[in-house]
Motif scaffolding. Structure first.
Motif, PDB file in Angstrom:
ATOM      1  N   THR A 120      67.404  36.142   6.215  1.00 12.96           N
ATOM      2  CA  THR A 120      67.556  34.699   6.427  1.00 12.96           C
ATOM      3  C   THR A 120      66.872  33.915   5.321  1.00 12.96           C
ATOM      4  N   ALA A 121      65.687  34.365   4.938  1.00 17.07           N
ATOM      5  CA  ALA A 121      64.948  33.679   3.872  1.00 17.07           C
ATOM      6  C   ALA A 121      65.698  33.773   2.545  1.00 17.07           C
ATOM      7  N   VAL A 122      66.242  34.936   2.236  1.00 16.09           N
ATOM      8  CA  VAL A 122      66.972  35.116   0.977  1.00 16.09           C
ATOM      9  C   VAL A 122      68.239  34.269   0.957  1.00 16.09           C
ATOM     10  N   ASN A 123      68.971  34.246   2.063  1.00 15.40           N
ATOM     11  CA  ASN A 123      70.193  33.443   2.129  1.00 15.40           C
ATOM     12  C   ASN A 123      69.895  31.958   1.930  1.00 15.40           C
ATOM     13  N   ASN A 124      68.830  31.480   2.563  1.00 17.46           N
ATOM     14  CA  ASN A 124      68.441  30.089   2.384  1.00 17.46           C
ATOM     15  C   ASN A 124      68.001  29.816   0.954  1.00 17.46           C
ATOM     16  N   ALA A 125      67.232  30.747   0.391  1.00 19.27           N
ATOM     17  CA  ALA A 125      66.754  30.571  -0.978  1.00 19.27           C
ATOM     18  C   ALA A 125      67.933  30.501  -1.952  1.00 19.27           C
ATOM     19  N   ALA A 126      68.899  31.379  -1.786  1.00 20.35           N
ATOM     20  CA  ALA A 126      70.067  31.381  -2.666  1.00 20.35           C
ATOM     21  C   ALA A 126      70.871  30.096  -2.519  1.00 20.35           C
ATOM     22  N   TYR A 127      71.041  29.662  -1.279  1.00 23.22           N
ATOM     23  CA  TYR A 127      71.812  28.441  -1.023  1.00 23.22           C
ATOM     24  C   TYR A 127      71.146  27.218  -1.651  1.00 23.22           C
ATOM     25  N   PHE A 128      69.869  27.033  -1.373  1.00 25.31           N
ATOM     26  CA  PHE A 128      69.184  25.833  -1.850  1.00 25.31           C
ATOM     27  C   PHE A 128      68.874  25.903  -3.342  1.00 25.31           C
ATOM     28  N   ARG A 129      68.844  27.097  -3.907  1.00 29.04           N
ATOM     29  CA  ARG A 129      68.670  27.205  -5.362  1.00 29.04           C
ATOM     30  C   ARG A 129      69.821  26.515  -6.083  1.00 29.04           C
ATOM     31  N   GLU A 130      71.004  26.593  -5.516  1.00 28.98           N
ATOM     32  CA  GLU A 130      72.173  25.994  -6.140  1.00 28.98           C
ATOM     33  C   GLU A 130      72.327  24.509  -5.824  1.00 28.98           C
ATOM     34  N   HIS A 131      71.496  23.996  -4.900  1.00 24.32           N
ATOM     35  CA  HIS A 131      71.666  22.603  -4.473  1.00 24.32           C
ATOM     36  C   HIS A 131      70.447  21.721  -4.718  1.00 24.32           C
ATOM     37  N   MET A 132      69.320  22.321  -5.093  1.00 27.04           N
ATOM     38  CA  MET A 132      68.098  21.544  -5.257  1.00 27.04           C
ATOM     39  C   MET A 132      67.589  21.594  -6.697  1.00 27.04           C
ATOM     40  N   ASN A 133      66.687  20.699  -6.986  1.00 33.17           N
ATOM     41  CA  ASN A 133      66.044  20.684  -8.294  1.00 33.17           C
ATOM     42  C   ASN A 133      65.318  22.009  -8.530  1.00 33.17           C
ATOM     43  N   GLU A 134      65.449  22.541  -9.737  1.00 34.11           N
ATOM     44  CA  GLU A 134      64.893  23.866 -10.031  1.00 34.11           C
ATOM     45  C   GLU A 134      63.369  23.894  -9.960  1.00 34.11           C
ATOM     46  N   GLY A 135      62.714  22.797 -10.330  1.00 32.39           N
ATOM     47  CA  GLY A 135      61.256  22.755 -10.248  1.00 32.39           C
ATOM     48  C   GLY A 135      60.780  22.804  -8.811  1.00 32.39           C
ATOM     49  N   GLU A 136      61.441  22.046  -7.946  1.00 28.38           N
ATOM     50  CA  GLU A 136      61.101  22.060  -6.525  1.00 28.38           C
ATOM     51  C   GLU A 136      61.383  23.431  -5.920  1.00 28.38           C
ATOM     52  N   PHE A 137      62.468  24.049  -6.351  1.00 26.42           N
ATOM     53  CA  PHE A 137      62.827  25.377  -5.845  1.00 26.42           C
ATOM     54  C   PHE A 137      61.770  26.414  -6.230  1.00 26.42           C
ATOM     55  N   VAL A 138      61.384  26.437  -7.492  1.00 26.58           N
ATOM     56  CA  VAL A 138      60.403  27.419  -7.964  1.00 26.58           C
ATOM     57  C   VAL A 138      59.082  27.252  -7.216  1.00 26.58           C
ATOM     58  N   TYR A 139      58.641  26.012  -7.047  1.00 31.98           N
ATOM     59  CA  TYR A 139      57.388  25.771  -6.320  1.00 31.98           C
ATOM     60  C   TYR A 139      57.481  26.308  -4.891  1.00 31.98           C
ATOM     61  N   ALA A 140      58.605  26.020  -4.216  1.00 31.15           N
ATOM     62  CA  ALA A 140      58.770  26.453  -2.825  1.00 31.15           C
ATOM     63  C   ALA A 140      58.783  27.977  -2.715  1.00 31.15           C
ATOM     64  N   ILE A 141      59.418  28.652  -3.676  1.00 25.80           N
ATOM     65  CA  ILE A 141      59.460  30.120  -3.658  1.00 25.80           C
ATOM     66  C   ILE A 141      58.058  30.690  -3.827  1.00 25.80           C
ATOM     67  N   TYR A 142      57.308  30.179  -4.783  1.00 21.26           N
ATOM     68  CA  TYR A 142      55.950  30.678  -5.013  1.00 21.26           C
ATOM     69  C   TYR A 142      55.075  30.465  -3.781  1.00 21.26           C
ATOM     70  N   ALA A 143      55.136  29.274  -3.207  1.00 20.87           N
ATOM     71  CA  ALA A 143      54.307  28.971  -2.044  1.00 20.87           C
ATOM     72  C   ALA A 143      54.688  29.851  -0.856  1.00 20.87           C
ATOM     73  N   THR A 144      55.985  30.100  -0.679  1.00 22.14           N
ATOM     74  CA  THR A 144      56.431  30.917   0.453  1.00 22.14           C
ATOM     75  C   THR A 144      56.001  32.362   0.295  1.00 22.14           C
ATOM     76  N   VAL A 145      56.200  32.934  -0.881  1.00 20.86           N
ATOM     77  CA  VAL A 145      55.823  34.338  -1.104  1.00 20.86           C
ATOM     78  C   VAL A 145      54.322  34.523  -0.897  1.00 20.86           C
TER      79      VAL A 145
END
Length: 218
Positions: A120-145
């Motif tokens: 579920t986490a990977v599917n959401n990450a892939a989906y929002f990676r294509e729809h959100m700002n890349e800087g916001e995405f990278v920050y969210a991935i780091y914080a989540t991991v």
């Protein structure tokens, strides 16, 4: 009898000490590590890996709310902001010092941290990676991991590898660009992210320590 009992005790002790991230999920640590690396690979460009591209195209984050610990509250909020075109656009500078941009990144973090399982986490990450700002995405991935149990054991790549443009000054970029245009290989030394022309940059290390800053921002 004593030998059998000793063997059983060793097995039980070994099982209890085995890392939790290998316990009951069908995704091995190696597979999880590869997925995170692929999600972060060239974050300013579209996804390059088929399984992630398929997830981004076919996954619907709000189709089943039972896959989230919070009943889908976080994903509903983020999707509403996205559909209302209130999120920072792709290829725009992201700054944690901008309250609104930080809030948007944390919206994605809340979605990921509330996922019930790895898929579920990977599917959401892939989906929002294509729809959100890349800087916001990278920050969210780091914080989540860093903060999620699903991320236990995963080694995050240094930020200067994921976003090298954030750690390079304009002088070096210009030299690299010139080398590319003239097809001339070269090595360019850089001591500061600022300019050598500014004496204050000589003590900038304390504000530019990469490891320290990653620790504080995540």
């Amino acid at each position: 009898m004593k030998l059998s009992l000793a063997v059983i005790c060793l097995i039980v002790a070994g099982a209890s000490a085995w890392p939790s991230f290998l316990s009951d999920d069908h995704n091995s640590l190696a597979e999880r590590q590869q997925t995170v690396n692929r999600l972060l690979y060239r974050s300013t460009e579209p996804l390059r890996f088929d399984e992630l591209k398929e997830a981004a195209a076919n996954f619907h984050p709000d189709a089943d709310k039972s896959i989230y610990k919070d009943g889908g509250a976080a994903v509903e909020r983020l999707l509403k902001e996205m559909n209302d075109h209130r999120l920072l656009e792709k290829h725009h500078w992201f700054s944690l010092f901008n309250p609104r941009q930080r809030e948007e990144a944390l919206m994605l973090f809340e979605v990921l941290i509330n996922c019930n399982d790895w898929d579920t986490a990977v599917n959401n990450a892939a989906y929002f990676r294509e729809h959100m700002n890349e800087g916001e995405f990278v920050y969210a991935i780091y914080a989540t991991v860093i903060h999620s149990k699903l991320g236990e054991g995963i080694v995050l790549p240094p930020l200067y590898e994921v976003t090298p443009h954030m750690f390079t000054n304009s002088e070096v970029i210009q030299k690299a660009y010139t080398a590319q245009m003239t097809q001339t290989p070269g090595k360019f030394k850089m001591e500061f992210t600022g300019s050598k022309k500014n004496p204050e940059q000589h003590v900038a290390y304390f504000g530019e320590d990469i490891g320290m800053n990653v620790h504080h921002v995540t």
